[in-house]
Design a protein around this motif. Structure first.
Motif, PDB file in Angstrom:
ATOM      1  N   ASP A 127     -13.589   4.372  -3.491  1.00 27.40           N
ATOM      2  CA  ASP A 127     -12.291   3.853  -3.060  1.00 27.40           C
ATOM      3  C   ASP A 127     -11.349   3.695  -4.259  1.00 27.40           C
ATOM      4  OD1 ASP A 127     -10.418   2.909  -1.315  1.00 27.40           O
ATOM      5  OD2 ASP A 127     -11.686   1.369  -0.439  1.00 27.40           O
ATOM      6  N   ARG A 168     -14.501  -8.941  -4.518  1.00 30.13           N
ATOM      7  CA  ARG A 168     -15.379  -8.776  -3.358  1.00 30.13           C
ATOM      8  C   ARG A 168     -16.837  -8.607  -3.767  1.00 30.13           C
ATOM      9  NH1 ARG A 168     -13.958  -6.099   2.287  1.00 30.13           N
ATOM     10  NH2 ARG A 168     -12.094  -7.294   2.495  1.00 30.13           N
ATOM     11  N   TYR A 191       0.834  -1.208   0.000  1.00 30.68           N
ATOM     12  CA  TYR A 191       0.000   0.000   0.000  1.00 30.68           C
ATOM     13  C   TYR A 191       0.870   1.260   0.000  1.00 30.68           C
ATOM     14  CZ  TYR A 191      -4.323  -2.601   1.119  1.00 30.68           C
ATOM     15  OH  TYR A 191      -5.412  -3.430   1.092  1.00 30.68           O
ATOM     16  N   TYR A 206     -30.259 -13.737   1.728  1.00 35.22           N
ATOM     17  CA  TYR A 206     -31.557 -13.042   1.677  1.00 35.22           C
ATOM     18  C   TYR A 206     -32.511 -13.566   0.598  1.00 35.22           C
ATOM     19  CZ  TYR A 206     -29.098  -9.567   4.550  1.00 35.22           C
ATOM     20  OH  TYR A 206     -28.387  -8.931   5.542  1.00 35.22           O
TER      21      TYR A 206
HETATM   22  P1  NDP Z   1     -19.514  -2.858   2.586  1.00 40.45           P
HETATM   23  O1  NDP Z   1     -19.226  -1.889   3.663  1.00 40.45           O
HETATM   24  O2  NDP Z   1     -20.202  -2.361   1.363  1.00 40.45           O
HETATM   25  O3  NDP Z   1     -20.340  -4.029   3.255  1.00 40.45           O
HETATM   26  C1  NDP Z   1     -20.976  -5.004   2.503  1.00 40.45           C
HETATM   27  C2  NDP Z   1     -22.119  -5.513   3.341  1.00 40.45           C
HETATM   28  O4  NDP Z   1     -23.103  -4.481   3.484  1.00 40.45           O
HETATM   29  C3  NDP Z   1     -22.850  -6.664   2.706  1.00 40.45           C
HETATM   30  O5  NDP Z   1     -22.185  -7.884   2.952  1.00 40.45           O
HETATM   31  C4  NDP Z   1     -24.177  -6.578   3.427  1.00 40.45           C
HETATM   32  O6  NDP Z   1     -23.992  -7.111   4.742  1.00 40.45           O
HETATM   33  C5  NDP Z   1     -24.403  -5.082   3.548  1.00 40.45           C
HETATM   34  N1  NDP Z   1     -25.173  -4.529   2.443  1.00 40.45           N
HETATM   35  C6  NDP Z   1     -25.083  -4.795   1.124  1.00 40.45           C
HETATM   36  N2  NDP Z   1     -25.970  -4.066   0.427  1.00 40.45           N
HETATM   37  C7  NDP Z   1     -26.645  -3.325   1.325  1.00 40.45           C
HETATM   38  C8  NDP Z   1     -27.689  -2.371   1.219  1.00 40.45           C
HETATM   39  N3  NDP Z   1     -28.227  -2.032   0.066  1.00 40.45           N
HETATM   40  N4  NDP Z   1     -28.150  -1.801   2.352  1.00 40.45           N
HETATM   41  C9  NDP Z   1     -27.637  -2.111   3.567  1.00 40.45           C
HETATM   42  N5  NDP Z   1     -26.634  -3.028   3.720  1.00 40.45           N
HETATM   43  C10 NDP Z   1     -26.141  -3.610   2.613  1.00 40.45           C
HETATM   44  O7  NDP Z   1     -18.217  -3.604   2.043  1.00 40.45           O
HETATM   45  P2  NDP Z   1     -16.767  -3.891   2.644  1.00 40.45           P
HETATM   46  O8  NDP Z   1     -16.872  -4.358   4.033  1.00 40.45           O
HETATM   47  O9  NDP Z   1     -16.079  -4.762   1.643  1.00 40.45           O
HETATM   48  O10 NDP Z   1     -16.017  -2.486   2.572  1.00 40.45           O
HETATM   49  C11 NDP Z   1     -16.128  -1.443   3.510  1.00 40.45           C
HETATM   50  C12 NDP Z   1     -15.298  -0.280   3.001  1.00 40.45           C
HETATM   51  O11 NDP Z   1     -13.915  -0.588   3.132  1.00 40.45           O
HETATM   52  C13 NDP Z   1     -15.555   0.036   1.537  1.00 40.45           C
HETATM   53  O12 NDP Z   1     -15.672   1.415   1.362  1.00 40.45           O
HETATM   54  C14 NDP Z   1     -14.324  -0.478   0.834  1.00 40.45           C
HETATM   55  O13 NDP Z   1     -14.039   0.314  -0.309  1.00 40.45           O
HETATM   56  C15 NDP Z   1     -13.247  -0.381   1.903  1.00 40.45           C
HETATM   57  N6  NDP Z   1     -12.217  -1.401   1.773  1.00 40.45           N
HETATM   58  C16 NDP Z   1     -10.906  -0.998   1.763  1.00 40.45           C
HETATM   59  C17 NDP Z   1      -9.892  -1.919   1.657  1.00 40.45           C
HETATM   60  C18 NDP Z   1      -8.483  -1.470   1.651  1.00 40.45           C
HETATM   61  O14 NDP Z   1      -7.626  -2.352   1.763  1.00 40.45           O
HETATM   62  N7  NDP Z   1      -8.156  -0.213   1.497  1.00 40.45           N
HETATM   63  C19 NDP Z   1     -10.163  -3.367   1.599  1.00 40.45           C
HETATM   64  C20 NDP Z   1     -11.555  -3.674   1.616  1.00 40.45           C
HETATM   65  C21 NDP Z   1     -12.529  -2.729   1.728  1.00 40.45           C
HETATM   66  P3  NDP Z   1     -25.173  -7.795   5.626  1.00 40.45           P
HETATM   67  O15 NDP Z   1     -24.825  -9.246   5.652  1.00 40.45           O
HETATM   68  O16 NDP Z   1     -25.002  -7.116   6.957  1.00 40.45           O
HETATM   69  O17 NDP Z   1     -26.466  -7.500   4.954  1.00 40.45           O
END
Ligand code: NDP
Length: 439
Positions: free
Chosen positions: A374, A407, A279, A419
């Motif tokens: 991101d 992802r 990174y 769901y």
């Molecule tokens: P999200 O924060 O998008 O979480 C995904 C989860 O959100 C799904 O599994 C689901 O969980 C829930 N979800 C999906 N759709 C909806 C919806 N419409 N309404 C409400 N809940 C929903 O993904 P990540 O955890 O992968 O990423 C989080 C952040 O971190 C992102 O901004 C990403 O870009 C960043 N990131 C950064 C990384 C890095 O290394 N720099 C690595 C990975 C991620 P549920 O089962 O609870 O419904």
């Protein structure tokens, strides 16, 4: 089904899926060699490998394990463990685990970030530590981080059998190598509070990112007499990203890393070695080979990076707020009451629950708009180095593209199973995964 295919995969399939256990460390060594010995040029590296062979190049230029590197990495892990364990912080609970556990986490990442950086500044000020310690000892550090990541992953693997924290939240795929790679325990802990995943991802991984950037700035200052605007702007962008992580540490509890990933090599080595080495490539490159793109170019790329960050934060905030407040008139998004799909699901122990799928704002624009923000941010941080700087400086952005596209698919497969009809209805209402009209 998150993070693993479960039992039933062929041994060859498991072996193939676990290739990052070998390819990851090799990749980190290759990047080290390209930066240290080939002026950041992938072409020169490939030419040398074609001429002399990979083994010879590795033997000549590989990172060297040193006592100083081992001591620094071990000291870093120990120091962060002390801060994680003893600094005060608000207690927050995570999501219900598949086996029904609700775990408490102490949110002290932000104070640990400030303590870490203030202590670093104080040690440099007092002349005890060279502020450019990290780039000056990078060879020994890369070797020690690789070793440390593998050892911690091995420890987690043995612990999962010998002394699991929540035996009912473990998962076995039927393949030991795959279990080593993706992890067995969901939330391994020391005692009640010391959570491996939060400590590893936040305190070991994200925390060191800014320290490496600052140290490369110091190195450029020492070798050049001043710090180039490109490196200053990169450090500002990445510091915003890292601080955002710690300011919103409670939000992190509801992300895939904490909510769904098990703890194995993927997270352990990933945050102890991959994150610090990959990174930070842009800062490493600029520390060694200062670049001077024009002010107009830097201003434009910096502004795009900030915009990417703003989208990323806004999307994540919308989901966070919507899930906290729920349906009704108190949750407004973009000036209108938020719209939801009520999504029932059944946990692995048979309990019926419901979640809300937000369909308004960014979450009505695309199903992973946070990834778009991101990615814009990631490409901007690489572009700050300058367009003629070679392929290796784009590693972070390319990695993020692969990670986030993969992802999207992994997450959606899981959500479809979780769901069912409600997820299908959401996909019908919001047909685009990343960017409307493209994918
Ligand atoms: P999200 O924060 O998008 O979480 C995904 C989860 O959100 C799904 O599994 C689901 O969980 C829930 N979800 C999906 N759709 C909806 C919806 N419409 N309404 C409400 N809940 C929903 O993904 P990540 O955890 O992968 O990423 C989080 C952040 O971190 C992102 O901004 C990403 O870009 C960043 N990131 C950064 C990384 C890095 O290394 N720099 C690595 C990975 C991620 P549920 O089962 O609870 O419904």
């Amino acid at each position: 089904m998150w993070g693993r295919q479960g039992a039933g995969r062929s041994w060859l399939g498991s072996l193939f899926a676990s290739l990052p256990v070998v390819l990851g460390p090799i990749g980190s060594v290759v990047v080290f060699i390209i930066l240290a010995a080939f002026e950041g040029s992938l072409c020169s590296f490939v030419t040398a490998v074609a001429k002399e062979g990979l083994y010879t190049i590795f033997a000549k230029y590989r990172p060297q394990l040193t006592a100083r590197g081992v001591f620094a990495v071990a000291g870093w892990i120990g120091w962060q463990a002390l801060l994680f364990q003893y600094l005060p912080g608000k207690i927050r609970t995570g999501q219900v685990t598949p086996a029904g556990h609700i775990l408490a986490y102490r949110m002290n990442g932000l104070s640990a970030w400030f303590v870490t950086h203030l202590v670093w500044i104080a040690l440099c000020w007092l002349g005890i530590l060279d502020p450019a310690f990290i780039p000056r000892n990078w060879s020994g550090l890369v070797a020690a981080m690789n070793l440390g990541g593998v050892l911690v992953a091995a420890f987690a693997f043995v612990k999962a059998y010998a002394s699991p924290t929540h035996p009912d939240d473990r998962k076995f795929s039927g393949s030991s190598i795959y279990d080593f790679y993706m992890g067995i325990e969901f939330n391994p802990r020391f005692g009640r509070d010391f959570d491996f995943k939060l400590f590893n991802n936040g305190h070991l991984g994200m925390m060191v990112w800014t320290l490496i950037d600052f140290s490369n700035m110091a190195y450029q200052y020492q070798t050049l007499g001043h710090v180039k605007p490109s490196l200053i702007l990169l450090t500002i962008l990445q510091t915003i990203y890292v601080l955002d992580f710690f300011v919103n540490e409670a939000w992190y509890l509801a992300t895939i890393d904490i909510e769904h990933d098990h703890y194995g090599f993927y997270l352990a080595w990933g945050c102890i070695c991959f994150l610090p080495t990959m990174y930070t490539i842009q800062a490493q490159y600029m520390g060694l080979y200062p670049t001077s793109p024009s002010s107009a170019y830097l201003t434009m790329v910096f502004a795009i990076g900030l915009a990417g960050y703003a989208v990323f934060r806004s999307v994540n905030n919308q989901k966070d707020r919507a899930r906290r407040l729920g349906p009704g008139h108190q949750c407004y998004i973009w000036g209108k009451p938020a719209e939801f799909i009520v999504a029932p699901y059944t946990t692995s122990n048979g309990t019926q629950r419901t979640n809300l799928l937000l369909c308004s704002g960014w979450w009505g624009w695309s199903r992973h708009a946070n990834y778009v923000g991101d990615l814009v941010f990631s490409y901007s941080t690489c572009a700050l180095v300058g367009l003629g700087s070679g392929a290796v400086v784009w590693t972070y952005a390319i990695f993020m593209t692969i990670l986030l596209v993969h992802r999207c698919k992994r997450d959606e497969k899981r959500l479809e199973g979780k769901y069912g009809d409600a997820w299908a209805e959401y996909c019908r209402r919001v047909p685009w995964r990343l960017v409307p009209g493209i994918w």
